[in-house]
Design a protein around this motif. Structure first.
Motif, PDB file in Angstrom:
ATOM      1  N   ILE A  34      -5.466  35.793 -15.560  1.00 67.24           N
ATOM      2  CA  ILE A  34      -5.114  36.917 -14.694  1.00 67.24           C
ATOM      3  C   ILE A  34      -4.471  38.028 -15.514  1.00 67.24           C
ATOM      4  O   ILE A  34      -3.494  37.807 -16.227  1.00 67.24           O
ATOM      5  CB  ILE A  34      -4.153  36.476 -13.571  1.00 67.24           C
ATOM      6  N   ASP A  35      -5.039  39.224 -15.381  1.00 66.30           N
ATOM      7  CA  ASP A  35      -4.452  40.423 -15.970  1.00 66.30           C
ATOM      8  C   ASP A  35      -3.118  40.694 -15.282  1.00 66.30           C
ATOM      9  O   ASP A  35      -2.933  40.354 -14.104  1.00 66.30           O
ATOM     10  CB  ASP A  35      -5.420  41.594 -15.754  1.00 66.30           C
ATOM     11  N   VAL A  36      -2.200  41.319 -15.982  1.00 64.27           N
ATOM     12  CA  VAL A  36      -0.869  41.577 -15.421  1.00 64.27           C
ATOM     13  C   VAL A  36      -0.752  42.997 -14.866  1.00 64.27           C
ATOM     14  O   VAL A  36      -0.532  43.183 -13.668  1.00 64.27           O
ATOM     15  CB  VAL A  36       0.234  41.313 -16.483  1.00 64.27           C
ATOM     16  N   ASP A  37      -0.896  44.010 -15.722  1.00 61.70           N
ATOM     17  CA  ASP A  37      -0.643  45.394 -15.310  1.00 61.70           C
ATOM     18  C   ASP A  37      -1.659  45.901 -14.300  1.00 61.70           C
ATOM     19  O   ASP A  37      -2.856  45.905 -14.553  1.00 61.70           O
ATOM     20  CB  ASP A  37      -0.620  46.324 -16.522  1.00 61.70           C
ATOM     21  N   ASN A  38      -1.144  46.318 -13.175  1.00 61.71           N
ATOM     22  CA  ASN A  38      -1.899  46.873 -12.052  1.00 61.71           C
ATOM     23  C   ASN A  38      -2.824  45.874 -11.381  1.00 61.71           C
ATOM     24  O   ASN A  38      -3.659  46.240 -10.571  1.00 61.71           O
ATOM     25  CB  ASN A  38      -2.629  48.160 -12.432  1.00 61.71           C
ATOM     26  N   THR A  39      -2.651  44.589 -11.730  1.00 56.84           N
ATOM     27  CA  THR A  39      -3.324  43.509 -11.011  1.00 56.84           C
ATOM     28  C   THR A  39      -2.271  42.703 -10.251  1.00 56.84           C
ATOM     29  O   THR A  39      -2.377  42.531  -9.048  1.00 56.84           O
ATOM     30  CB  THR A  39      -4.113  42.603 -11.979  1.00 56.84           C
ATOM     31  N   LEU A  72       1.595  45.900 -26.121  1.00 58.32           N
ATOM     32  CA  LEU A  72       2.193  45.816 -27.444  1.00 58.32           C
ATOM     33  C   LEU A  72       3.341  44.814 -27.486  1.00 58.32           C
ATOM     34  O   LEU A  72       3.410  43.957 -28.345  1.00 58.32           O
ATOM     35  CB  LEU A  72       2.678  47.206 -27.873  1.00 58.32           C
ATOM     36  N   ARG A  73       4.250  44.909 -26.533  1.00 55.62           N
ATOM     37  CA  ARG A  73       5.423  44.038 -26.532  1.00 55.62           C
ATOM     38  C   ARG A  73       5.310  42.859 -25.561  1.00 55.62           C
ATOM     39  O   ARG A  73       5.927  41.839 -25.769  1.00 55.62           O
ATOM     40  CB  ARG A  73       6.671  44.840 -26.221  1.00 55.62           C
ATOM     41  N   GLY A  74       4.579  43.019 -24.474  1.00 59.96           N
ATOM     42  CA  GLY A  74       4.386  41.926 -23.532  1.00 59.96           C
ATOM     43  C   GLY A  74       5.575  41.593 -22.673  1.00 59.96           C
ATOM     44  O   GLY A  74       5.679  40.486 -22.138  1.00 59.96           O
ATOM     45  N   LEU A  89      -0.194  35.516 -22.563  1.00 61.52           N
ATOM     46  CA  LEU A  89      -0.513  36.117 -23.862  1.00 61.52           C
ATOM     47  C   LEU A  89      -0.438  37.628 -23.751  1.00 61.52           C
ATOM     48  O   LEU A  89      -0.988  38.207 -22.811  1.00 61.52           O
ATOM     49  CB  LEU A  89      -1.936  35.768 -24.285  1.00 61.52           C
ATOM     50  N   ALA A  90       0.225  38.241 -24.704  1.00 60.81           N
ATOM     51  CA  ALA A  90       0.206  39.697 -24.843  1.00 60.81           C
ATOM     52  C   ALA A  90      -0.498  39.981 -26.158  1.00 60.81           C
ATOM     53  O   ALA A  90      -0.065  39.511 -27.205  1.00 60.81           O
ATOM     54  CB  ALA A  90       1.617  40.259 -24.858  1.00 60.81           C
ATOM     55  N   VAL A  91      -1.608  40.688 -26.080  1.00 64.28           N
ATOM     56  CA  VAL A  91      -2.387  40.961 -27.285  1.00 64.28           C
ATOM     57  C   VAL A  91      -2.606  42.456 -27.444  1.00 64.28           C
ATOM     58  O   VAL A  91      -2.923  43.155 -26.491  1.00 64.28           O
ATOM     59  CB  VAL A  91      -3.735  40.206 -27.268  1.00 64.28           C
ATOM     60  N   TRP A  92      -2.387  42.948 -28.652  1.00 69.29           N
ATOM     61  CA  TRP A  92      -2.548  44.374 -28.928  1.00 69.29           C
ATOM     62  C   TRP A  92      -3.301  44.582 -30.235  1.00 69.29           C
ATOM     63  O   TRP A  92      -3.155  45.562 -30.903  1.00 69.29           O
ATOM     64  CB  TRP A  92      -1.186  45.069 -28.975  1.00 69.29           C
ATOM     65  N   ASP A  93      -4.102  43.653 -30.607  1.00 69.34           N
ATOM     66  CA  ASP A  93      -4.876  43.779 -31.834  1.00 69.34           C
ATOM     67  C   ASP A  93      -6.347  43.585 -31.482  1.00 69.34           C
ATOM     68  O   ASP A  93      -6.747  43.798 -30.342  1.00 69.34           O
ATOM     69  CB  ASP A  93      -4.386  42.778 -32.888  1.00 69.34           C
TER      70      ASP A  93
END
Length: 184
Positions: A34-39, A72-74, A89-93
């Protein structure tokens, strides 16, 4: 249809709270990414509304869940992960959605096979494309709020509108999400 198929969700619903968990279980789904932001959370907010929280808790009771965020920071992902007691998981790469790496790492955390896992998110470009590339059952929800990360708002959403138009011309309709609310 080619490359456009990669953006088509298997299901479109107005909100995560309207996802039928019984129907997902009946189709053999065991895991949810599940996506976090705006979900689940409005972008930039460390608060979840009671209806989404109740739905998320029911989902956690029935499925193996991993939260996945292109951040970026999660911070919001970690807060929600701790609240629900699920991995995140927070992924920014190069592992971020729609690239396969972060989704594969999320599958390891759920311990489920792609064909038994659903990806739930509010974006065609990151969530649906990423989920489809990995072979997940994809569910598109309308974004909670109009406030978004600058790249999402000014690049991804514009590209999404073009993709929806091209799909519509070919007879595949991916409804525009209902207008996001500005109540947070």
């Amino acid at each position: 249809m080619g490359w456009l198929d990669s953006f088509v969700p298997d299901e479109v619903v107005p909100s995560v709270t309207e996802i039928d968990l019984d129907a997902l279980a009946a189709r053999g789904i065991e895991g949810l990414i599940i996506d976090v932001d705006n979900t689940l959370l409005a972008y930039g907010v460390l608060e979840i509304d009671p209806e989404r929280l109740a739905w998320a808790r029911r989902a956690v009771e029935r499925f193996r869940v991993c939260l996945l965020s292109n951040s970026l920071r999660g911070r919001r992902m970690r807060w929600l992960s701790e609240l629900l007691g699920v991995p995140g998981l927070a992924v920014w790469d190069w592992n971020r959605k729609p690239f396969r790496g972060g989704l594969r790492r999320a599958l390891v955390r759920t311990g489920t096979a792609p064909e038994r896992t659903a990806m739930i998110g509010d974006q065609l470009i990151s969530d649906m494309l990423g989920g489809n590339r990995v072979g997940l059952y994809t569910i598109l929800v309308a974004p909670i709020h109009t406030r978004e990360f600058v790249v999402t708002r000014y690049i991804n959403r514009r590209l999404e509108r073009m993709i929806r138009k091209r799909l519509a011309v070919r007879g595949v309709i991916v409804p525009e999400p209902e207008e996001a609310r500005d109540d947070t």
